[in-house]
Design an enzyme around this catalytic site. Structure first.
Site, short mmCIF file in Angstrom:
data_model
loop_
_atom_site.label_atom_id
_atom_site.label_comp_id
_atom_site.label_asym_id
_atom_site.label_seq_id
_atom_site.Cartn_x
_atom_site.Cartn_y
_atom_site.Cartn_z
NE ARG A 167 15.54 24.84 43.78
CZ ARG A 167 16.32 24.28 42.88
NH1 ARG A 167 15.78 23.64 41.87
NH2 ARG A 167 17.62 24.32 43.00
CE LYS A 194 24.91 19.71 36.11
NZ LYS A 194 24.46 20.89 36.84
CG HIS A 228 15.72 28.58 36.18
ND1 HIS A 228 15.66 27.45 35.41
CD2 HIS A 228 16.64 28.31 37.15
CE1 HIS A 228 16.49 26.53 35.88
NE2 HIS A 228 17.09 27.02 36.95
CB SER A 287 16.76 21.96 35.15
OG SER A 287 16.67 23.36 35.13
P1 ADP Z 1 19.98 23.76 39.79
O1 ADP Z 1 20.44 24.65 40.93
O2 ADP Z 1 18.68 23.07 40.02
O3 ADP Z 1 21.04 22.88 39.18
P2 ADP Z 1 20.38 25.89 38.06
O4 ADP Z 1 21.83 25.81 38.30
O5 ADP Z 1 19.95 26.06 36.65
O6 ADP Z 1 19.61 24.69 38.60
O7 ADP Z 1 19.73 27.05 38.94
C1 ADP Z 1 20.16 28.35 38.90
C2 ADP Z 1 19.53 29.12 40.01
O8 ADP Z 1 18.11 29.08 39.89
C3 ADP Z 1 19.83 28.58 41.42
O9 ADP Z 1 20.01 29.68 42.25
C4 ADP Z 1 18.58 27.89 41.83
O10 ADP Z 1 18.39 27.91 43.21
C5 ADP Z 1 17.54 28.73 41.15
N1 ADP Z 1 16.34 27.96 40.92
C6 ADP Z 1 16.24 26.80 40.27
N2 ADP Z 1 14.97 26.37 40.28
C7 ADP Z 1 14.25 27.29 40.97
C8 ADP Z 1 12.89 27.40 41.37
N3 ADP Z 1 12.00 26.46 41.04
N4 ADP Z 1 12.52 28.50 42.08
C9 ADP Z 1 13.43 29.42 42.40
N5 ADP Z 1 14.72 29.37 42.09
C10 ADP Z 1 15.13 28.32 41.38
#
Ligand code: ADP
Length: 163
Positions: free
Chosen positions: A90, A41, A17, A127
């Site tokens: 990703r 959630k 992130h 996460s």
């Molecule tokens: P998730 O999509 O895994 O539930 P989040 O909602 O917290 O997690 O993610 C928010 C944003 O961060 C999404 O656009 C997701 O694609 C991006 N993101 C999460 N992990 C990564 C990563 N390892 N590299 C790049 N972007 C990421």
């Protein structure tokens, strides 16, 4: 002023992130990291904790602020004068869902979505995987920022007694 939103659950924020947030901050005048409040959630960290951790780890950027929101991301964007969402991609597996979301968000409020490809170092990182590994004692250092690592260990030790 080019202001963008990086939305997500951030439960907790990972280095993946942070990489996207930092790169977005380098490209735009202002980045709002928007933490989703989703009462249905189950999360490991409360919204307050997630916002606090994000605040700590993004303090070094002068143009990043952290907010919370519930409901539609596009409504948050409109209320904050933002017309672009930045998301990290990703793998191909992220693509289908993200494309649907982007198209819906454009249809709803003409909000554009900019995708950034993940740093390959973090392409496997989420996460939920971090929580799963940490829960069973796996080493997640280097995958989450230091302040998150500490809280993760404390929380898992407290919330999973005897596991
Ligand atoms: P998730 O999509 O895994 O539930 P989040 O909602 O917290 O997690 O993610 C928010 C944003 O961060 C999404 O656009 C997701 O694609 C991006 N993101 C999460 N992990 C990564 C990563 N390892 N590299 C790049 N972007 C990421």
């Amino acid at each position: 002023m080019a202001r963008v939103v990086c939305p997500g659950s951030f439960d907790p924020v990972t280095n993946g992130h942070l990489d996207i947030i930092g790169r977005a901050a380098g490209l735009h005048d202002e980045v709002i990291v928007a933490v989703l409040i989703n009462i249905t959630k189950k999360t490991l960290f409360t919204v307050d904790e997630r916002v606090e951790m994000l605040g700590e780890v993004t303090r070094g950027y002068g143009n990043v602020r952290v907010e919370r929101f519930h409901g539609l991301t596009v409504d948050f964007c409109v209320a904050n004068g933002v017309n672009m969402i930045v998301k990290g991609l990703r793998a191909v597996s992220d693509f289908e869902y993200e494309m649907q979301m982007a198209q819906m968000n454009y249809r709803l409020a003409k909000i554009e979505t900019m995708f950034m490809t993940t740093n390959p170092q973090y392409s496997f990182l989420s996460s939920s995987l971090v929580k799963e590994v940490a829960k069973y004692g796996g080493d997640v250092s280097g995958l989450v920022p230091e302040p998150v690592l500490g809280r993760l260990h404390t929380r898992l030790a407290v919330s999973l007694p005897g596991e």
